[in-house]
Motif scaffolding. Structure first.
Motif, short mmCIF file in Angstrom:
data_model
loop_
_atom_site.label_atom_id
_atom_site.label_comp_id
_atom_site.label_asym_id
_atom_site.label_seq_id
_atom_site.Cartn_x
_atom_site.Cartn_y
_atom_site.Cartn_z
N PRO A 129 -9.63 -8.84 -4.69
CA PRO A 129 -8.23 -9.16 -4.12
C PRO A 129 -7.57 -10.60 -4.83
N PRO A 130 -6.76 -10.34 -5.73
CA PRO A 130 -6.00 -11.54 -6.07
C PRO A 130 -4.77 -11.94 -5.03
N LEU A 131 -4.46 -11.07 -3.90
CA LEU A 131 -3.32 -11.49 -3.14
C LEU A 131 -3.92 -11.71 -1.79
N GLU A 132 -2.94 -12.21 -1.21
CA GLU A 132 -3.16 -12.48 0.28
C GLU A 132 -2.04 -11.84 0.88
N MET A 133 -2.21 -11.12 2.23
CA MET A 133 -1.55 -10.11 2.92
C MET A 133 -1.47 -10.77 4.36
N PHE A 173 5.69 4.13 -0.14
CA PHE A 173 5.81 4.51 -1.73
C PHE A 173 5.04 3.32 -2.34
N THR A 174 4.72 2.38 -1.69
CA THR A 174 3.95 1.16 -2.50
C THR A 174 2.66 1.21 -1.61
N ASN A 175 1.48 0.91 -2.22
CA ASN A 175 0.42 0.48 -1.63
C ASN A 175 -0.40 -0.74 -2.25
N VAL A 176 -1.20 -1.28 -1.66
CA VAL A 176 -1.78 -2.59 -2.05
C VAL A 176 -2.03 -2.44 -3.57
N GLU A 177 -2.85 -1.21 -3.87
CA GLU A 177 -3.24 -1.14 -5.17
C GLU A 177 -2.18 -1.39 -6.29
N GLY A 178 -0.99 -0.73 -5.82
CA GLY A 178 0.26 -0.80 -6.75
C GLY A 178 0.85 -2.13 -6.95
N ALA A 179 0.75 -2.86 -5.65
CA ALA A 179 1.26 -4.19 -5.81
C ALA A 179 0.16 -5.27 -6.71
N MET A 180 -0.92 -4.89 -6.64
CA MET A 180 -1.81 -5.71 -7.48
C MET A 180 -1.59 -5.19 -9.06
N GLU A 181 -1.35 -4.08 -9.30
CA GLU A 181 -1.27 -3.59 -10.53
C GLU A 181 0.04 -4.64 -11.08
N ALA A 183 1.29 -7.29 -10.11
CA ALA A 183 0.75 -8.83 -10.23
C ALA A 183 0.40 -8.98 -11.41
N SER A 184 -0.77 -8.23 -11.78
CA SER A 184 -1.65 -8.37 -12.82
C SER A 184 -0.94 -8.08 -14.44
N LYS A 185 -0.08 -7.12 -14.34
CA LYS A 185 0.61 -6.79 -15.49
C LYS A 185 2.02 -7.50 -15.94
N MET A 186 2.71 -8.05 -14.77
CA MET A 186 4.04 -8.21 -15.06
C MET A 186 4.56 -9.79 -14.99
N THR A 187 3.64 -10.57 -14.17
CA THR A 187 3.96 -11.90 -14.26
C THR A 187 2.99 -12.75 -13.72
N ASP A 188 3.16 -14.15 -14.08
CA ASP A 188 2.25 -15.15 -13.73
C ASP A 188 2.86 -16.02 -12.46
N LEU A 189 3.79 -15.45 -11.92
CA LEU A 189 4.44 -16.15 -10.76
C LEU A 189 3.70 -15.56 -9.36
N ALA A 190 3.93 -16.38 -8.52
CA ALA A 190 3.15 -15.86 -7.08
C ALA A 190 3.69 -14.57 -6.64
N VAL A 191 2.94 -13.81 -6.26
CA VAL A 191 3.11 -12.35 -5.71
C VAL A 191 2.53 -12.26 -4.22
#
Length: 327
Positions: A129-133, A173-181, A183-191
């Motif tokens: 996991p690259p994100l914190e929740m 409509f949105t799950n953790v896996e989608g959020a990670m996808e 973050a990995s494909k769209m931006t280098d900014l904090a997610v």
């Protein structure tokens, strides 16, 4: 608290994609109960596209309404566009007819010079996991029933960009896996992931909510949010996990907490009724910071559909002048 770097093009847009309201919108099950005025919905949608074209001077593409999908005018669900890239989303169940709309949207985005990215088809079962929740690992199974074995899903209404960082709401409509996808494909900014308060009573109105139904960015460094239990719950998560100190304004009318910051102006929903009285009072707090432009939304407020869901606004590498319809 560390201070995030501001994205240099924040709030600067030159293009938009929208769709007219289809005749079939009346057939959507939840709308059948509410019985909205279809012609008024159509007029309000045209008003929004007119404002974007004539007042905001955007290059506006109008997609042909897809009658097989009653919610085709809510194009924000279908893509997240940022920094010359678009991630086509998967926020609804596989095989949903809204997939028909993605084909036209993809062609329109490419025509603006936007690079198209797709959600990975795999369901990630083991991830780092690259994100914190909220202090918990992002792969922790969610209480809303969206677990690790679900396919990656995300919609644009759950992605909030503040100019400094992204917040992604975990919803139906949105799950953790989608959020990670994303973050990995769209931006280098904090997610950062935040969790929507989901009611287990299976209330369809609550299930339809996205993050931006509660929280929006009114201008640089300023967030408006619904002064409700759910809005305060989400705002607390943002404050606790943010890399930037934001100013905030509470909106007493929940529907009015969704607005659009664009080219130095604030587009906000004008409901044309008593709901707007509290909103006008709250929005006046912003008048020294930004010029406001009302967007007719009396009928859309009846069906509780946020302003931002009705259009996809972005900064395009190139535009085409006064385009009206596509394809």
């Amino acid at each position: 608290m560390s201070v995030a770097s501001r994205y240099p093009k924040f709030g600067q847009f030159n293009a938009a994609i929208g769709s007219r309201v289809p005749n079939s919108i009346e057939k959507y099950p939840e709308y059948q109960k509410l019985r909205p005025n279809r012609e008024l919905l159509k007029r309000e949608q045209l008003d929004l596209l007119h404002i974007l074209r004539e007042k905001m001077h955007l290059d506006v593409t109008e997609l042909v309404p897809e009658e097989k999908t009653p919610l085709c005018c809510f194009v924000e669900d279908l893509a997240i566009v940022f920094n010359g890239k678009a991630l086509l989303t998967r926020g609804l169940k596989s095989g949903d007819p809204r997939e028909l709309e993605i084909k036209s949207l993809k062609i329109a985005l490419k025509d603006y010079g936007i690079d198209i990215l797709f959600m990975d088809d795999s369901s990630a079962l083991a991830m780092t996991p690259p994100l914190e929740m909220n202090g918990a690992a992002a792969t922790e199974e969610m209480e809303n029933g969206v677990g690790e074995k679900e396919a990656k899903r995300i919609v644009g209404g759950d992605v909030l960009f503040t100019g400094y960082e992204f917040f992604v709401g975990i919803s139906y409509f949105t799950n953790v896996e989608g959020a990670m996808e994303f973050a990995s494909k769209m931006t280098d900014l904090a997610v950062t992931i935040v969790k929507l308060p989901l009611d287990k009573s299976n209330d369809p109105e609550i299930k339809s909510r996205r993050l931006k139904d509660y929280i929006s960015v009114a201008c640089e460094g300023l967030i408006v949010y619904a002064d409700t239990a759910d809005g305060n719950f989400l705002m607390k998560q943002i404050i606790n996990n943010s890399s930037y100190d934001y100013n905030t304004v509470r909106m007493r009318a929940e529907f009015l907490s969704n607005c659009i910051y664009i080219n130095g102006y604030l587009l906000y929903p004008d409901t044309g009724n008593t709901l707007c009285a509290d909103g006008e009072s709250d929005y006046k707090l912003l008048d020294q910071l930004i010029s406001r432009i009302p967007v007719p939304a009396s009928e859309f407020s009846r069906v509780k559909t946020a302003l931002s869901r009705r259009v996809l606004i972005f900064d395009a590498p190139h535009t085409h002048g006064a385009r009206r319809h596509f394809p």
